[in-house]
Design a protein around this motif. Sequence first.
Motif, mmCIF file in Angstrom:
data_model
loop_
_atom_site.group_PDB
_atom_site.id
_atom_site.type_symbol
_atom_site.label_atom_id
_atom_site.label_comp_id
_atom_site.label_asym_id
_atom_site.label_seq_id
_atom_site.Cartn_x
_atom_site.Cartn_y
_atom_site.Cartn_z
ATOM 1 N N GLY A 294 0.842 -1.250 0.065
ATOM 2 C CA GLY A 294 0.070 0.196 -0.065
ATOM 3 C C GLY A 294 1.112 1.075 -0.099
ATOM 4 N N SER A 295 -0.233 2.489 -0.535
ATOM 5 C CA SER A 295 0.717 3.721 -0.096
ATOM 6 C C SER A 295 -0.174 4.493 0.002
ATOM 7 C CB SER A 295 1.437 4.307 -1.230
ATOM 8 O OG SER A 295 0.372 4.519 -2.572
ATOM 9 N N LEU A 296 0.386 5.900 0.996
ATOM 10 C CA LEU A 296 -0.786 6.718 1.515
ATOM 11 C C LEU A 296 -2.237 7.310 0.009
ATOM 12 C CD1 LEU A 296 0.842 9.624 3.245
ATOM 13 C CD2 LEU A 296 -1.569 8.314 3.891
ATOM 14 N N GLY A 297 -0.740 7.347 -1.242
ATOM 15 C CA GLY A 297 -2.061 7.357 -2.105
ATOM 16 C C GLY A 297 -3.045 6.424 -2.570
ATOM 17 N N ILE A 298 -2.549 5.254 -2.491
ATOM 18 C CA ILE A 298 -3.413 4.506 -2.965
ATOM 19 C C ILE A 298 -4.772 4.413 -1.476
ATOM 20 C CG2 ILE A 298 -3.692 1.966 -2.971
ATOM 21 C CD1 ILE A 298 -1.329 1.370 -3.431
ATOM 22 N N ALA A 299 -4.447 4.896 -1.025
ATOM 23 C CA ALA A 299 -5.367 4.373 0.633
ATOM 24 C C ALA A 299 -5.919 5.973 0.356
ATOM 25 C CB ALA A 299 -4.827 4.547 1.643
ATOM 26 N N ILE A 300 -5.822 6.767 0.121
ATOM 27 C CA ILE A 300 -6.475 8.256 -0.550
ATOM 28 C C ILE A 300 -7.476 7.422 -1.813
ATOM 29 C CG2 ILE A 300 -6.448 10.523 -1.777
ATOM 30 C CD1 ILE A 300 -3.408 11.007 -0.004
ATOM 31 N N SER A 301 -7.304 6.962 -2.320
ATOM 32 C CA SER A 301 -8.212 6.299 -3.404
ATOM 33 C C SER A 301 -9.061 5.485 -3.324
ATOM 34 C CB SER A 301 -6.886 6.123 -4.824
ATOM 35 O OG SER A 301 -6.728 6.441 -5.767
ATOM 36 N N GLU A 302 -8.857 5.857 -2.231
ATOM 37 C CA GLU A 302 -9.811 4.578 -1.756
ATOM 38 C C GLU A 302 -10.976 5.045 -0.567
ATOM 39 O OE1 GLU A 302 -9.388 -0.197 -1.484
ATOM 40 O OE2 GLU A 302 -7.891 0.264 -0.091
ATOM 41 N N ALA A 303 -10.835 6.078 0.155
ATOM 42 C CA ALA A 303 -11.129 7.266 1.033
ATOM 43 C C ALA A 303 -12.016 7.524 -0.078
ATOM 44 C CB ALA A 303 -10.187 7.558 2.058
ATOM 45 N N VAL A 304 -11.401 8.190 -0.919
ATOM 46 C CA VAL A 304 -12.346 9.060 -1.665
ATOM 47 C C VAL A 304 -13.452 8.364 -2.925
ATOM 48 C CG1 VAL A 304 -12.017 10.840 -4.045
ATOM 49 C CG2 VAL A 304 -10.082 10.864 -2.170
ATOM 50 N N ALA B 150 5.428 20.758 -10.607
ATOM 51 C CA ALA B 150 4.292 20.304 -11.697
ATOM 52 C C ALA B 150 3.067 19.970 -11.163
ATOM 53 C CB ALA B 150 5.239 19.168 -12.278
ATOM 54 N N TYR B 151 1.890 19.969 -12.137
ATOM 55 C CA TYR B 151 0.408 19.832 -11.625
ATOM 56 C C TYR B 151 0.394 18.210 -11.904
ATOM 57 C CZ TYR B 151 -1.919 24.113 -11.816
ATOM 58 O OH TYR B 151 -2.722 25.454 -11.732
ATOM 59 N N ASP B 152 0.440 17.682 -10.473
ATOM 60 C CA ASP B 152 -0.007 16.234 -10.033
ATOM 61 C C ASP B 152 -1.203 16.229 -9.304
ATOM 62 O OD1 ASP B 152 0.632 13.760 -10.415
ATOM 63 O OD2 ASP B 152 2.220 13.724 -9.277
ATOM 64 N N PHE B 153 -1.601 14.053 -9.850
ATOM 65 C CA PHE B 153 -2.041 14.325 -8.758
ATOM 66 C C PHE B 153 -2.532 13.908 -7.071
ATOM 67 C CE2 PHE B 153 -3.319 12.467 -13.030
ATOM 68 C CZ PHE B 153 -4.844 12.977 -12.833
ATOM 69 N N GLY B 154 -3.522 13.680 -6.315
ATOM 70 C CA GLY B 154 -3.213 14.778 -4.944
ATOM 71 C C GLY B 154 -3.099 12.152 -4.671
ATOM 72 N N ASP B 155 -3.756 11.868 -5.444
ATOM 73 C CA ASP B 155 -4.364 10.127 -5.135
ATOM 74 C C ASP B 155 -2.856 9.615 -6.065
ATOM 75 O OD1 ASP B 155 -5.747 10.713 -7.155
ATOM 76 O OD2 ASP B 155 -6.715 8.803 -6.524
ATOM 77 N N THR B 156 -3.269 8.136 -6.070
ATOM 78 C CA THR B 156 -2.436 7.540 -7.460
ATOM 79 C C THR B 156 -3.167 7.051 -8.461
ATOM 80 O OG1 THR B 156 -1.207 6.038 -5.309
ATOM 81 C CG2 THR B 156 -1.214 5.043 -7.272
ATOM 82 N N ALA B 157 -4.038 6.285 -8.277
ATOM 83 C CA ALA B 157 -5.776 6.283 -9.165
ATOM 84 C C ALA B 157 -6.347 7.234 -9.508
ATOM 85 C CB ALA B 157 -6.725 5.383 -8.215
ATOM 86 N N GLY B 158 -5.658 8.740 -9.230
ATOM 87 C CA GLY B 158 -5.696 10.332 -10.056
ATOM 88 C C GLY B 158 -7.650 10.670 -9.902
ATOM 89 N N MET B 159 -8.011 10.428 -9.005
ATOM 90 C CA MET B 159 -9.547 10.916 -8.699
ATOM 91 C C MET B 159 -9.204 12.262 -8.610
ATOM 92 S SD MET B 159 -10.251 6.810 -6.515
ATOM 93 C CE MET B 159 -12.411 7.463 -6.939
#
Lengths: 452, 452
Positions: A205-215, A307-316
């Motif tokens: 896991g990673s914070l980015g993945i966990a953010i995707s799930e919670a969102v 640069a512009y990037d996503f806050g999470d891994t899945a790009g949500m």
Amino acid sequence: MSDATKILLDESEMPTQWYNIIPDLPEPPPPPLHPGTKQPVGPDDLAPLFPMALIMQEVSTDSYIDIPAEVLDVYRLWRPSPLYRARRLEKALDTPARIYYKYEGVSPAGSHKPNTAIPQAYYNAQEGVRKLTTETGAGQWGSALAFASALFGLECEVWQVAASFEQKPYRKSMMETWGATVHSSPSPLTAAGRAILEQDPDSPGSLGIAISEAVEAAVQDPTIRYALGSVLNHVLLHQTIIGEETIRQFAKIDETPDVIVACTGGGSNFSGLTFSFLREKMAGKINPTIRAVEPAACPSFTKGVYAYDFGDTAGMTPLMKMHTLGHDFVPDPIHAGGLRYHGMSPLLSHIYELGLIEAIAIGQTECFESALTFARNEGIIPAPEPTHAIAAAIREAEACKESGEEKVILTAVCGHGHFDLASYDKFLAGEITDYEYPEEKVAAALERLPQI
Amino acid sequence: MSDATKILLDESEMPTQWYNIIPDLPEPPPPPLHPGTKQPVGPDDLAPLFPMALIMQEVSTDSYIDIPAEVLDVYRLWRPSPLYRARRLEKALDTPARIYYKYEGVSPAGSHKPNTAIPQAYYNAQEGVRKLTTETGAGQWGSALAFASALFGLECEVWQVAASFEQKPYRKSMMETWGATVHSSPSPLTAAGRAILEQDPDSPGSLGIAISEAVEAAVQDPTIRYALGSVLNHVLLHQTIIGEETIRQFAKIDETPDVIVACTGGGSNFSGLTFSFLREKMAGKINPTIRAVEPAACPSFTKGVYAYDFGDTAGMTPLMKMHTLGHDFVPDPIHAGGLRYHGMSPLLSHIYELGLIEAIAIGQTECFESALTFARNEGIIPAPEPTHAIAAAIREAEACKESGEEKVILTAVCGHGHFDLASYDKFLAGEITDYEYPEEKVAAALERLPQI
């Protein structure tokens, strides 16, 4: 100066407003963009995720925002937090420097995170939200939101990064004691989690993945909202209670900091301590060096791109302009789980670009060595995250010993390490090493940055 | 009354003397006896175990004893500790009572134990001692002595009760972080440990056994001394810093307690909170009910006998007249490891016999239920030991709801539960039950009391 060990404020002296640094900056930070249209995101775009009160704080141009009475009532359970003079550490280092640390481990959840968890729970409860979802890495943020949710009668569901879920079972117990539900992330409960598990059933896991799930869990039900523990403007805003108190504590003893060092993961601890001092610096009243300390294995300031990037891994999430190592970069498993985030607060990244702050990266063995010196003199066992700040403060104090300068050093011990003792075990057993900076892995992740 | 949540004292208001209750009692407590001669033990008999400064405190007839400046300096790392008004708990219970709790979990080791660990380490260091040995049950005392030893440059060796050593690995890590050495007890390192292991290689251990091991290790080397975390007069003396502060905190808000409840294992937490109030009660200035709360599975006050007995299992200590369940009684494995002691402080036992205090016993499920109510309202997750005090305070508050009385209830939350979350896990999973009072096992142990 004073001969006190702890510089305290009475509850009646507690600040009653948060400080919003944005209007004081020479230029405003770039706006977040909608990932589809690439146009600036408006309040309505954020409404499925956050209550309107927080969205309005996110875009506020007021310099000060009143803290609601109900939030002040809860803050009083542990605030104002103590500012310590590290007299024993100074003696052990034989330094002419005077070292001060603001200690946030006195909160029930054990870190600075409740400073924003409490108002987030409050505003959500005010707007009729039933449940909050969130992610947690080290466990500090999930604990804080579980605690805050208990106090405001909200349900709370937490996705905890799998590596941390395994290593720190008692963080889960703590959240459950406050009534929260906790899942290991990636989990089979969300599409984002299932996609990762399909590729790697043993993903740490990673914070980015966990953010995707919670969102994902939040946007499916209008009575559920998501809560983020760092990065965003409103989170940094709430954390300014730390610096607002510290400014008053320094005034009490007639001291001014020459150097301020604090650790950065998403940036909320650093911003909380330093924004009030930055205000004074921008106004020409003081001129301290203000330095962010990040882990050598996840150095978004010192090695990432802006640069512009996503806050999470899945790009949500919306696209945010920030220092990033790439949204799908998974950092090596250092023990400071709270600093294992691919990005950095857009507001703090902007401030760095303006040249108002500096940054350095430190490896984890030096951090743990510094933590032992700290614990054996000051008593407090720090969480792995603030050991980065302590290591930087010790570097400064040792430089003062060389030069003979009587600098005033300020740092933040943003949490205790009571749930991180397995890491100390490993360090004492000689099993902790530094990671090489993963240059190729970062380069590959940066190639996958979204095109703007 | 005041509208504050925390009633704080400034460092400059911290008491500078400990209070010795003995000269104020209507009659002195019976002396400890030499197990061989059955004659009162003199200072010289204790010299192999303790430094002379502590022995003189053990037998002092002074009402107040100055706290050394070096000890006050360390106390300032966390003292004065906060007195809380439990406003959220009161509201949840819908009680007209006003509930106050003195919180000792703010110490680096997480409990009230450093109040005595610090002076014990200080006096030992003053007298040239190189190393301290001790036992620990729940781990709170061992952690406190490890912390204190680090600050005064002493080595520290701890025998941790095997059951706790297994259940709470992070207590060991904490002690090691401060530089201590930790053994599971019974251990093969001592004759006392080997004797137990021969009978039962899987012995879960007990405080009495661990004391035997630590004492044995100390008496064999003149540069080593033993340190005890409860029971003895000098330990109770050091803990009076708690009550001396609380008296001043109540004076600040012009309140007087009607009921004081605190948990008792060896008696030091209870005595620390209550002796200063007992002084005022004996002087006719106030008249609170003062009640000890013990676990139903180890009820030395409410079910034990008042008789001369050993402080340890192997019979190496002087004989002390105290409430006891028999020195070789091994209590059921309740989660409040700090309350699993067969005896009770001789001084506190004497005070109970004088009718100055009351006692009740409470089962652990009621305690954990009370702890959840407390944590979900006040935020703090208490250690299993003070959940007994919290359960008793809640009983009082609920009685006030029935009667309409606006009683002022004072209790002590003597430590946090950050290392006890496995117990909370079990409670949340429905796996914690109450133990029947082990009547036959106690009766058998009492038959083995030494003959005087």
